[in-house]
Scaffold this motif. Structure first.
Motif, PDB file in Angstrom:
ATOM      1  N   MET A 128     -17.472 -16.954  -7.316  1.00  8.80           N
ATOM      2  CA  MET A 128     -16.251 -16.326  -6.845  1.00  8.80           C
ATOM      3  C   MET A 128     -16.083 -14.934  -7.447  1.00  8.80           C
ATOM      4  N   VAL A 129     -16.289 -14.813  -8.763  1.00  3.56           N
ATOM      5  CA  VAL A 129     -16.120 -13.523  -9.428  1.00  3.56           C
ATOM      6  C   VAL A 129     -17.139 -12.520  -8.901  1.00  3.56           C
ATOM      7  N   GLN A 130     -18.381 -12.964  -8.679  1.00  2.00           N
ATOM      8  CA  GLN A 130     -19.398 -12.071  -8.134  1.00  2.00           C
ATOM      9  C   GLN A 130     -18.994 -11.569  -6.757  1.00  2.00           C
ATOM     10  N   HIS A 131     -18.446 -12.451  -5.939  1.00  2.00           N
ATOM     11  CA  HIS A 131     -18.039 -12.071  -4.585  1.00  2.00           C
ATOM     12  C   HIS A 131     -16.917 -11.039  -4.629  1.00  2.00           C
ATOM     13  N   VAL A 132     -15.934 -11.247  -5.506  1.00  4.02           N
ATOM     14  CA  VAL A 132     -14.821 -10.307  -5.623  1.00  4.02           C
ATOM     15  C   VAL A 132     -15.336  -8.954  -6.099  1.00  4.02           C
ATOM     16  N   THR A 133     -16.201  -8.930  -7.090  1.00  4.77           N
ATOM     17  CA  THR A 133     -16.772  -7.680  -7.581  1.00  4.77           C
ATOM     18  C   THR A 133     -17.624  -7.017  -6.509  1.00  4.77           C
ATOM     19  N   PHE A 134     -18.374  -7.815  -5.763  1.00  4.41           N
ATOM     20  CA  PHE A 134     -19.232  -7.296  -4.704  1.00  4.41           C
ATOM     21  C   PHE A 134     -18.416  -6.580  -3.629  1.00  4.41           C
ATOM     22  N   VAL A 135     -17.207  -7.050  -3.362  1.00  2.00           N
ATOM     23  CA  VAL A 135     -16.345  -6.447  -2.355  1.00  2.00           C
ATOM     24  C   VAL A 135     -15.474  -5.351  -2.960  1.00  2.00           C
ATOM     25  N   THR A 136     -14.957  -5.588  -4.149  1.00  2.00           N
ATOM     26  CA  THR A 136     -13.997  -4.679  -4.761  1.00  2.00           C
ATOM     27  C   THR A 136     -14.618  -3.337  -5.152  1.00  2.00           C
ATOM     28  N   ALA A 137     -15.772  -3.352  -5.756  1.00  2.00           N
ATOM     29  CA  ALA A 137     -16.383  -2.107  -6.227  1.00  2.00           C
ATOM     30  C   ALA A 137     -16.656  -1.127  -5.077  1.00  2.00           C
ATOM     31  N   PRO A 138     -17.334  -1.537  -4.006  1.00  2.00           N
ATOM     32  CA  PRO A 138     -17.543  -0.577  -2.909  1.00  2.00           C
ATOM     33  C   PRO A 138     -16.235  -0.138  -2.240  1.00  2.00           C
ATOM     34  N   ALA A 139     -15.270  -1.050  -2.129  1.00  2.00           N
ATOM     35  CA  ALA A 139     -13.983  -0.673  -1.529  1.00  2.00           C
ATOM     36  C   ALA A 139     -13.293   0.374  -2.384  1.00  2.00           C
ATOM     37  N   PHE A 140     -13.339   0.203  -3.699  1.00  2.00           N
ATOM     38  CA  PHE A 140     -12.734   1.182  -4.600  1.00  2.00           C
ATOM     39  C   PHE A 140     -13.424   2.536  -4.477  1.00  2.00           C
ATOM     40  N   VAL A 141     -14.742   2.536  -4.530  1.00  2.00           N
ATOM     41  CA  VAL A 141     -15.490   3.799  -4.474  1.00  2.00           C
ATOM     42  C   VAL A 141     -15.255   4.517  -3.147  1.00  2.00           C
ATOM     43  N   LEU A 142     -15.327   3.782  -2.035  1.00  2.00           N
ATOM     44  CA  LEU A 142     -15.117   4.418  -0.731  1.00  2.00           C
ATOM     45  C   LEU A 142     -13.703   4.966  -0.586  1.00  2.00           C
ATOM     46  N   THR A 143     -12.712   4.218  -1.028  1.00  2.00           N
ATOM     47  CA  THR A 143     -11.328   4.693  -0.950  1.00  2.00           C
ATOM     48  C   THR A 143     -11.132   5.891  -1.864  1.00  2.00           C
ATOM     49  N   PHE A 144     -11.654   5.819  -3.069  1.00  2.00           N
ATOM     50  CA  PHE A 144     -11.513   6.923  -4.016  1.00  2.00           C
ATOM     51  C   PHE A 144     -12.131   8.204  -3.457  1.00  2.00           C
ATOM     52  N   LEU A 145     -13.348   8.112  -2.949  1.00  2.00           N
ATOM     53  CA  LEU A 145     -14.018   9.299  -2.423  1.00  2.00           C
ATOM     54  C   LEU A 145     -13.343   9.825  -1.153  1.00  2.00           C
ATOM     55  N   ALA A 146     -12.883   8.923  -0.302  1.00  2.00           N
ATOM     56  CA  ALA A 146     -12.238   9.350   0.943  1.00  2.00           C
ATOM     57  C   ALA A 146     -10.907  10.031   0.679  1.00  2.00           C
ATOM     58  N   GLU A 147     -10.195   9.593  -0.344  1.00  2.00           N
ATOM     59  CA  GLU A 147      -8.860  10.125  -0.616  1.00  2.00           C
ATOM     60  C   GLU A 147      -8.885  11.335  -1.549  1.00  2.00           C
ATOM     61  N   TRP A 148     -10.010  11.590  -2.185  1.00  2.00           N
ATOM     62  CA  TRP A 148     -10.076  12.675  -3.166  1.00  2.00           C
ATOM     63  C   TRP A 148      -9.848  14.023  -2.479  1.00  2.00           C
ATOM     64  N   GLY A 149      -8.803  14.718  -2.891  1.00  2.00           N
ATOM     65  CA  GLY A 149      -8.541  16.068  -2.396  1.00  2.00           C
ATOM     66  C   GLY A 149      -7.897  16.129  -1.026  1.00  2.00           C
ATOM     67  N   ASP A 150      -7.417  15.024  -0.486  1.00  2.00           N
ATOM     68  CA  ASP A 150      -6.781  15.095   0.827  1.00  2.00           C
ATOM     69  C   ASP A 150      -5.338  15.599   0.678  1.00  2.00           C
ATOM     70  N   ARG A 151      -4.683  15.802   1.789  1.00  2.00           N
ATOM     71  CA  ARG A 151      -3.336  16.387   1.770  1.00  2.00           C
ATOM     72  C   ARG A 151      -2.329  15.535   1.024  1.00  2.00           C
ATOM     73  N   SER A 152      -2.439  14.216   1.152  1.00  2.00           N
ATOM     74  CA  SER A 152      -1.475  13.354   0.459  1.00  2.00           C
ATOM     75  C   SER A 152      -1.624  13.480  -1.060  1.00  2.00           C
ATOM     76  N   GLN A 153      -2.840  13.659  -1.531  1.00  2.00           N
ATOM     77  CA  GLN A 153      -3.040  13.831  -2.965  1.00  2.00           C
ATOM     78  C   GLN A 153      -2.447  15.163  -3.430  1.00  2.00           C
ATOM     79  N   ILE A 154      -2.655  16.209  -2.659  1.00  2.00           N
ATOM     80  CA  ILE A 154      -2.095  17.517  -3.005  1.00  2.00           C
ATOM     81  C   ILE A 154      -0.563  17.451  -2.988  1.00  2.00           C
ATOM     82  N   ALA A 155      -0.002  16.770  -1.991  1.00  2.00           N
ATOM     83  CA  ALA A 155       1.456  16.622  -1.914  1.00  2.00           C
ATOM     84  C   ALA A 155       1.979  15.815  -3.098  1.00  2.00           C
ATOM     85  N   THR A 156       1.247  14.789  -3.508  1.00  2.00           N
ATOM     86  CA  THR A 156       1.658  13.984  -4.655  1.00  2.00           C
ATOM     87  C   THR A 156       1.631  14.815  -5.933  1.00  2.00           C
ATOM     88  N   ILE A 157       0.622  15.643  -6.091  1.00  2.00           N
ATOM     89  CA  ILE A 157       0.540  16.527  -7.257  1.00  2.00           C
ATOM     90  C   ILE A 157       1.718  17.492  -7.262  1.00  2.00           C
TER      91      ILE A 157
END
Length: 93
Positions: free
Chosen positions: A1-30
């Motif tokens: 179970m833990v392996q499955h959660v890590t297997f899904v969570t890590a790529p989801a985190f990385v993809l979301t982090f990279l996709a959101e980095w420097g977008d307008r919502s981040q600039i507005a939040t800053i």
């Protein structure tokens, strides 16, 4: 179970982090954090992003039960080509 959660969570985190980095919502939040309480802005931004992402995950799951992944990829590719042609023939002013 833990392996499955890590297997899904890590790529989801990385993809979301990279996709959101420097977008307008981040600039507005800053910008908002420079004028308001930074902790309040961070909490509000986290809650807002969590709700938005949760809606996308639930919607994607519901869509996946109705339409095949190949159909979604084909429609996405055609839309991408359509937008690129539109940008080519009608450039921004």
């Amino acid at each position: 179970m833990v392996q499955h959660v890590t297997f899904v969570t890590a790529p989801a985190f990385v993809l979301t982090f990279l996709a959101e980095w420097g977008d307008r919502s981040q600039i507005a939040t800053i910008a908002l954090a420079t004028h308001k309480n930074a902790v309040g802005v961070a909490v509000g931004a986290t809650i807002g992003h969590t709700i938005c992402t949760s809606i996308a995950v639930v919607g994607g799951s519901m869509l996946a039960s109705k339409i095949s992944q190949g159909t979604v990829a084909t429609i996405g590719g055609l839309l991408f080509l359509g937008f690129s042609l539109s940008s080519y023939f009608y450039p921004p002013l």
